[in-house]
Design a protein around this motif. Structure first.
Motif, PDB file in Angstrom:
ATOM      1  N   SER A  21      36.123  42.930  40.227  1.00 38.99           N
ATOM      2  CA  SER A  21      36.476  41.862  39.288  1.00 38.99           C
ATOM      3  C   SER A  21      37.950  41.514  39.409  1.00 38.99           C
ATOM      4  O   SER A  21      38.785  42.366  39.732  1.00 38.99           O
ATOM      5  N   ASP A  23      41.665  40.591  38.103  1.00 38.99           N
ATOM      6  CA  ASP A  23      42.470  41.179  37.028  1.00 38.99           C
ATOM      7  C   ASP A  23      42.327  40.409  35.722  1.00 38.99           C
ATOM      8  O   ASP A  23      42.410  40.989  34.640  1.00 38.99           O
ATOM      9  N   SER A  24      42.095  39.109  35.820  1.00 37.40           N
ATOM     10  CA  SER A  24      41.936  38.292  34.615  1.00 37.40           C
ATOM     11  C   SER A  24      40.573  38.509  33.951  1.00 37.40           C
ATOM     12  O   SER A  24      40.389  38.158  32.791  1.00 37.40           O
ATOM     13  N   GLN A  25      39.624  39.095  34.687  1.00 33.56           N
ATOM     14  CA  GLN A  25      38.291  39.341  34.151  1.00 33.56           C
ATOM     15  C   GLN A  25      38.165  40.726  33.529  1.00 33.56           C
ATOM     16  O   GLN A  25      37.529  40.887  32.491  1.00 33.56           O
ATOM     17  N   VAL A  26      38.720  41.717  34.195  1.00 36.61           N
ATOM     18  CA  VAL A  26      38.674  43.098  33.728  1.00 36.61           C
ATOM     19  C   VAL A  26      40.067  43.686  33.906  1.00 36.61           C
ATOM     20  O   VAL A  26      40.625  43.644  35.007  1.00 36.61           O
ATOM     21  N   ASP A  27      40.616  44.233  32.824  1.00 38.02           N
ATOM     22  CA  ASP A  27      41.938  44.853  32.896  1.00 38.02           C
ATOM     23  C   ASP A  27      41.912  45.952  33.963  1.00 38.02           C
ATOM     24  O   ASP A  27      41.065  46.852  33.911  1.00 38.02           O
ATOM     25  N   PRO A  28      42.817  45.891  34.949  1.00 41.11           N
ATOM     26  CA  PRO A  28      42.800  46.864  36.045  1.00 41.11           C
ATOM     27  C   PRO A  28      42.934  48.316  35.573  1.00 41.11           C
ATOM     28  O   PRO A  28      42.284  49.202  36.123  1.00 41.11           O
ATOM     29  N   ASP A  29      43.762  48.557  34.571  1.00 42.83           N
ATOM     30  CA  ASP A  29      43.920  49.921  34.067  1.00 42.83           C
ATOM     31  C   ASP A  29      42.629  50.424  33.429  1.00 42.83           C
ATOM     32  O   ASP A  29      42.245  51.584  33.606  1.00 42.83           O
ATOM     33  N   LEU A  30      41.951  49.555  32.695  1.00 41.28           N
ATOM     34  CA  LEU A  30      40.677  49.941  32.085  1.00 41.28           C
ATOM     35  C   LEU A  30      39.609  50.171  33.141  1.00 41.28           C
ATOM     36  O   LEU A  30      38.774  51.072  33.010  1.00 41.28           O
TER      37      LEU A  30
END
Length: 89
Positions: A21, A23-30
């Motif tokens: 996904s 980065d704007s779709q799913v927070d990379p850290d999460l």
């Protein structure tokens, strides 16, 4: 579809979302946290269960039309640190 294949497909599809996904779709850290937690939880399976899950990932990988997705799923057992999952698909 047997139970292990159904579970493997569900895990693989979730992992694909976290991995690919934007980065704007799913927070990379999460996404990283989720994949790490998934790995931790799956490593608690017995060695036989881990091997069966890794084999299921390899078996399912040919069903993904996108080459990057197929390769990711084929290597998912190794990526998650599962037993005996370094074998090629």
């Amino acid at each position: 579809m047997n139970t292990m294949l159904a579970l493997a497909r569900t895990i693989a599809n979730a992992a694909l979302v976290f991995e690919f996904s934007e980065d704007s779709q799913v927070d990379p850290d999460l996404a990283v946290q989720a994949l790490e937690q998934m790995a931790h939880d799956l490593q608690r399976l017995s060695p036989d269960e881990q091997r069966a899950l890794s084999e299921a990932f390899r078996s399912l990988s040919s069903g993904y039309a996108n080459t990057a997705n197929a390769e990711f799923v084929a290597s998912l057992g190794a990526s998650l640190g599962l037993a005996n999952s370094t074998e090629a698909p």
